[in-house]
Design a protein around this motif. Structure first.
Motif, PDB file in Angstrom:
ATOM      1  N   ALA A  97     -23.375  21.870  41.208  1.00  0.00           N
ATOM      2  CA  ALA A  97     -22.002  21.657  40.754  1.00  0.00           C
ATOM      3  C   ALA A  97     -21.869  22.030  39.277  1.00  0.00           C
ATOM      4  O   ALA A  97     -22.849  22.050  38.535  1.00  0.00           O
ATOM      5  N   ALA A  98     -20.652  22.287  38.883  1.00  0.00           N
ATOM      6  CA  ALA A  98     -20.377  22.497  37.464  1.00  0.00           C
ATOM      7  C   ALA A  98     -20.731  21.210  36.722  1.00  0.00           C
ATOM      8  O   ALA A  98     -20.515  20.106  37.234  1.00  0.00           O
ATOM      9  N   HIS A  99     -21.313  21.368  35.533  1.00  0.00           N
ATOM     10  CA  HIS A  99     -21.719  20.188  34.784  1.00  0.00           C
ATOM     11  C   HIS A  99     -21.889  20.516  33.298  1.00  0.00           C
ATOM     12  O   HIS A  99     -22.001  21.671  32.922  1.00  0.00           O
ATOM     13  N   GLU A 100     -21.868  19.475  32.492  1.00  0.00           N
ATOM     14  CA  GLU A 100     -22.107  19.606  31.063  1.00  0.00           C
ATOM     15  C   GLU A 100     -23.594  19.575  30.784  1.00  0.00           C
ATOM     16  O   GLU A 100     -24.318  18.783  31.377  1.00  0.00           O
ATOM     17  N   ILE A 101     -24.022  20.407  29.863  1.00  0.00           N
ATOM     18  CA  ILE A 101     -25.397  20.359  29.383  1.00  0.00           C
ATOM     19  C   ILE A 101     -25.346  19.816  27.966  1.00  0.00           C
ATOM     20  O   ILE A 101     -24.668  20.380  27.097  1.00  0.00           O
ATOM     21  N   LEU A 102     -26.018  18.699  27.754  1.00  0.00           N
ATOM     22  CA  LEU A 102     -26.042  18.036  26.460  1.00  0.00           C
ATOM     23  C   LEU A 102     -27.465  18.049  25.908  1.00  0.00           C
ATOM     24  O   LEU A 102     -28.431  18.030  26.676  1.00  0.00           O
ATOM     25  N   PRO A 103     -27.628  18.042  24.603  1.00  0.00           N
ATOM     26  CA  PRO A 103     -28.974  18.009  24.036  1.00  0.00           C
ATOM     27  C   PRO A 103     -29.648  16.671  24.336  1.00  0.00           C
ATOM     28  O   PRO A 103     -29.003  15.623  24.292  1.00  0.00           O
ATOM     29  N   ALA A 104     -30.916  16.708  24.659  1.00  0.00           N
ATOM     30  CA  ALA A 104     -31.654  15.489  24.983  1.00  0.00           C
ATOM     31  C   ALA A 104     -32.450  14.972  23.783  1.00  0.00           C
ATOM     32  O   ALA A 104     -32.594  13.767  23.616  1.00  0.00           O
ATOM     33  N   LYS A 105     -32.964  15.872  22.956  1.00  0.00           N
ATOM     34  CA  LYS A 105     -33.853  15.445  21.875  1.00  0.00           C
ATOM     35  C   LYS A 105     -33.394  15.919  20.502  1.00  0.00           C
ATOM     36  O   LYS A 105     -34.152  15.854  19.546  1.00  0.00           O
ATOM     37  N   ALA A 106     -32.188  16.421  20.418  1.00  0.00           N
ATOM     38  CA  ALA A 106     -31.664  16.916  19.137  1.00  0.00           C
ATOM     39  C   ALA A 106     -30.157  16.688  19.123  1.00  0.00           C
ATOM     40  O   ALA A 106     -29.583  16.190  20.090  1.00  0.00           O
ATOM     41  N   GLN A 107     -29.506  17.082  18.032  1.00  0.00           N
ATOM     42  CA  GLN A 107     -28.065  16.905  17.946  1.00  0.00           C
ATOM     43  C   GLN A 107     -27.294  18.110  18.469  1.00  0.00           C
ATOM     44  O   GLN A 107     -26.095  18.049  18.664  1.00  0.00           O
ATOM     45  N   ALA A 108     -28.019  19.220  18.709  1.00  0.00           N
ATOM     46  CA  ALA A 108     -27.347  20.429  19.193  1.00  0.00           C
ATOM     47  C   ALA A 108     -28.299  21.209  20.099  1.00  0.00           C
ATOM     48  O   ALA A 108     -29.520  21.059  20.032  1.00  0.00           O
ATOM     49  N   LEU A 109     -27.712  22.021  20.948  1.00  0.00           N
ATOM     50  CA  LEU A 109     -28.468  22.954  21.780  1.00  0.00           C
ATOM     51  C   LEU A 109     -28.642  24.249  20.988  1.00  0.00           C
ATOM     52  O   LEU A 109     -27.752  24.643  20.232  1.00  0.00           O
ATOM     53  N   PHE A 119     -25.750  27.769  18.221  1.00  0.00           N
ATOM     54  CA  PHE A 119     -25.900  26.331  18.376  1.00  0.00           C
ATOM     55  C   PHE A 119     -24.623  25.780  19.007  1.00  0.00           C
ATOM     56  O   PHE A 119     -23.532  26.293  18.761  1.00  0.00           O
ATOM     57  N   ALA A 120     -24.774  24.722  19.811  1.00  0.00           N
ATOM     58  CA  ALA A 120     -23.605  24.076  20.415  1.00  0.00           C
ATOM     59  C   ALA A 120     -23.931  22.613  20.669  1.00  0.00           C
ATOM     60  O   ALA A 120     -25.070  22.261  20.964  1.00  0.00           O
ATOM     61  N   ARG A 121     -22.908  21.762  20.564  1.00  0.00           N
ATOM     62  CA  ARG A 121     -23.106  20.338  20.854  1.00  0.00           C
ATOM     63  C   ARG A 121     -23.156  20.092  22.365  1.00  0.00           C
ATOM     64  O   ARG A 121     -23.755  19.132  22.823  1.00  0.00           O
ATOM     65  N   LYS A 122     -22.521  20.971  23.137  1.00  0.00           N
ATOM     66  CA  LYS A 122     -22.577  20.889  24.593  1.00  0.00           C
ATOM     67  C   LYS A 122     -22.229  22.256  25.165  1.00  0.00           C
ATOM     68  O   LYS A 122     -21.644  23.106  24.496  1.00  0.00           O
ATOM     69  N   VAL A 123     -22.620  22.467  26.416  1.00  0.00           N
ATOM     70  CA  VAL A 123     -22.308  23.704  27.126  1.00  0.00           C
ATOM     71  C   VAL A 123     -21.752  23.309  28.491  1.00  0.00           C
ATOM     72  O   VAL A 123     -22.288  22.420  29.155  1.00  0.00           O
ATOM     73  N   GLU A 124     -20.690  23.969  28.905  1.00  0.00           N
ATOM     74  CA  GLU A 124     -20.121  23.746  30.241  1.00  0.00           C
ATOM     75  C   GLU A 124     -20.766  24.754  31.195  1.00  0.00           C
ATOM     76  O   GLU A 124     -20.469  25.934  31.151  1.00  0.00           O
ATOM     77  N   HIS A 125     -21.657  24.254  32.043  1.00  0.00           N
ATOM     78  CA  HIS A 125     -22.318  25.122  33.022  1.00  0.00           C
ATOM     79  C   HIS A 125     -21.400  25.252  34.234  1.00  0.00           C
ATOM     80  O   HIS A 125     -20.915  24.254  34.762  1.00  0.00           O
ATOM     81  N   PRO A 126     -21.130  26.471  34.717  1.00  0.00           N
ATOM     82  CA  PRO A 126     -20.175  26.646  35.811  1.00  0.00           C
ATOM     83  C   PRO A 126     -20.731  26.291  37.190  1.00  0.00           C
ATOM     84  O   PRO A 126     -19.996  26.301  38.177  1.00  0.00           O
ATOM     85  N   GLY A 127     -21.996  25.988  37.287  1.00  0.00           N
ATOM     86  CA  GLY A 127     -22.633  25.761  38.586  1.00  0.00           C
ATOM     87  C   GLY A 127     -23.385  27.006  38.990  1.00  0.00           C
ATOM     88  O   GLY A 127     -23.192  28.084  38.415  1.00  0.00           O
ATOM     89  N   SER A 128     -24.254  26.875  39.956  1.00  0.00           N
ATOM     90  CA  SER A 128     -25.095  28.007  40.369  1.00  0.00           C
ATOM     91  C   SER A 128     -25.210  28.054  41.879  1.00  0.00           C
ATOM     92  O   SER A 128     -25.125  27.031  42.556  1.00  0.00           O
ATOM     93  N   VAL A 129     -25.443  29.248  42.387  1.00  0.00           N
ATOM     94  CA  VAL A 129     -25.816  29.428  43.785  1.00  0.00           C
ATOM     95  C   VAL A 129     -27.281  29.844  43.765  1.00  0.00           C
ATOM     96  O   VAL A 129     -27.632  30.901  43.239  1.00  0.00           O
ATOM     97  N   ILE A 130     -28.131  28.993  44.304  1.00  0.00           N
ATOM     98  CA  ILE A 130     -29.571  29.232  44.317  1.00  0.00           C
ATOM     99  C   ILE A 130     -29.943  29.759  45.697  1.00  0.00           C
ATOM    100  O   ILE A 130     -29.708  29.088  46.707  1.00  0.00           O
ATOM    101  N   PRO A 131     -30.529  30.964  45.787  1.00  0.00           N
ATOM    102  CA  PRO A 131     -30.926  31.485  47.098  1.00  0.00           C
ATOM    103  C   PRO A 131     -32.153  30.740  47.637  1.00  0.00           C
ATOM    104  O   PRO A 131     -32.917  30.148  46.872  1.00  0.00           O
ATOM    105  N   GLU A 132     -32.309  30.769  48.934  1.00  0.00           N
ATOM    106  CA  GLU A 132     -33.488  30.175  49.561  1.00  0.00           C
ATOM    107  C   GLU A 132     -34.725  30.940  49.119  1.00  0.00           C
ATOM    108  O   GLU A 132     -34.773  32.164  49.184  1.00  0.00           O
ATOM    109  N   ARG A 133     -35.720  30.203  48.650  1.00  0.00           N
ATOM    110  CA  ARG A 133     -37.020  30.775  48.288  1.00  0.00           C
ATOM    111  C   ARG A 133     -38.091  29.909  48.938  1.00  0.00           C
ATOM    112  O   ARG A 133     -38.791  29.160  48.266  1.00  0.00           O
TER     113      ARG A 133
END
Length: 162
Positions: A97-109, A119-133
């Motif tokens: 699903a679409a989701h926010e990516i936030l820094p875990a160990k710093a103040q910015a990505l 650098f960014a304080r957050k990123v809006e990830h649009p979601g992904s389609v992962i093929p079967e592997r």
């Protein structure tokens, strides 16, 4: 009147009575060997560049074989154990699903875009389609003929001795 006498009938009956337990033990021993071989092939072939490339090694290190027995038979499983969140989506494919990516160990990505460090304080990830592997099912499919033959050979060998 017809009479038949068999020598060694009691000994033969005792040997045959022990066959189910001996067969279960022989199949369990062979299942341990085969499950370990399957897990090893998944780790060394599929998860070491054959299907997926190694990044952290967490998925490869999570592959484990387990064999259990009960009164009815023997069961073996090879699976990803532990907390590898992406194991199933890599095996079966799927969507995130679409989701926010936030820094875990710093103040910015920090990331590189077009050769420049950004650098960014957050990123809006649009979601992904992962093929079967498939790394587990594909390996089982490749080895299934050998597994069936090895189990049949173990059973035949035991019955020849009985």
């Amino acid at each position: 009147m017809f009479a038949l006498e068999l020598d060694g009938l009691d000994e033969a009956a005792a040997r045959l009575d022990g066959c189910p337990a001996a067969l279960r033990a022989a199949l369990a021993a062979k299942a341990v060997e085969l499950a370990a071989a399957l897990a090893d092939r998944v780790r060394t072939d599929k998860l070491s560049g054959g299907v997926l490339n190694v990044r952290s090694g967490a998925l490869r290190d999570s592959i484990a074989a387990e064999v259990s027995t009960d009164g009815d038979g023997v069961a073996a499983s090879v699976a990803s154990t532990g907390d590898v969140k992406y194991a199933a989506i890599q095996e079966y494919g799927g969507k995130t699903a679409a989701h926010e990516i936030l820094p875990a160990k710093a103040q910015a990505l920090a990331f590189v875009v077009g050769g420049a460090l950004r650098f960014a304080r957050k990123v809006e990830h649009p979601g992904s389609v992962i093929p079967e592997r498939s790394y587990l099912r594909a390996t089982l499919d490749e080895m299934s003929g050998d597994i069936v033959a090895a189990l049949a050979d173990a059973a035949a060998e035991l019955l020849e001795r009985a």
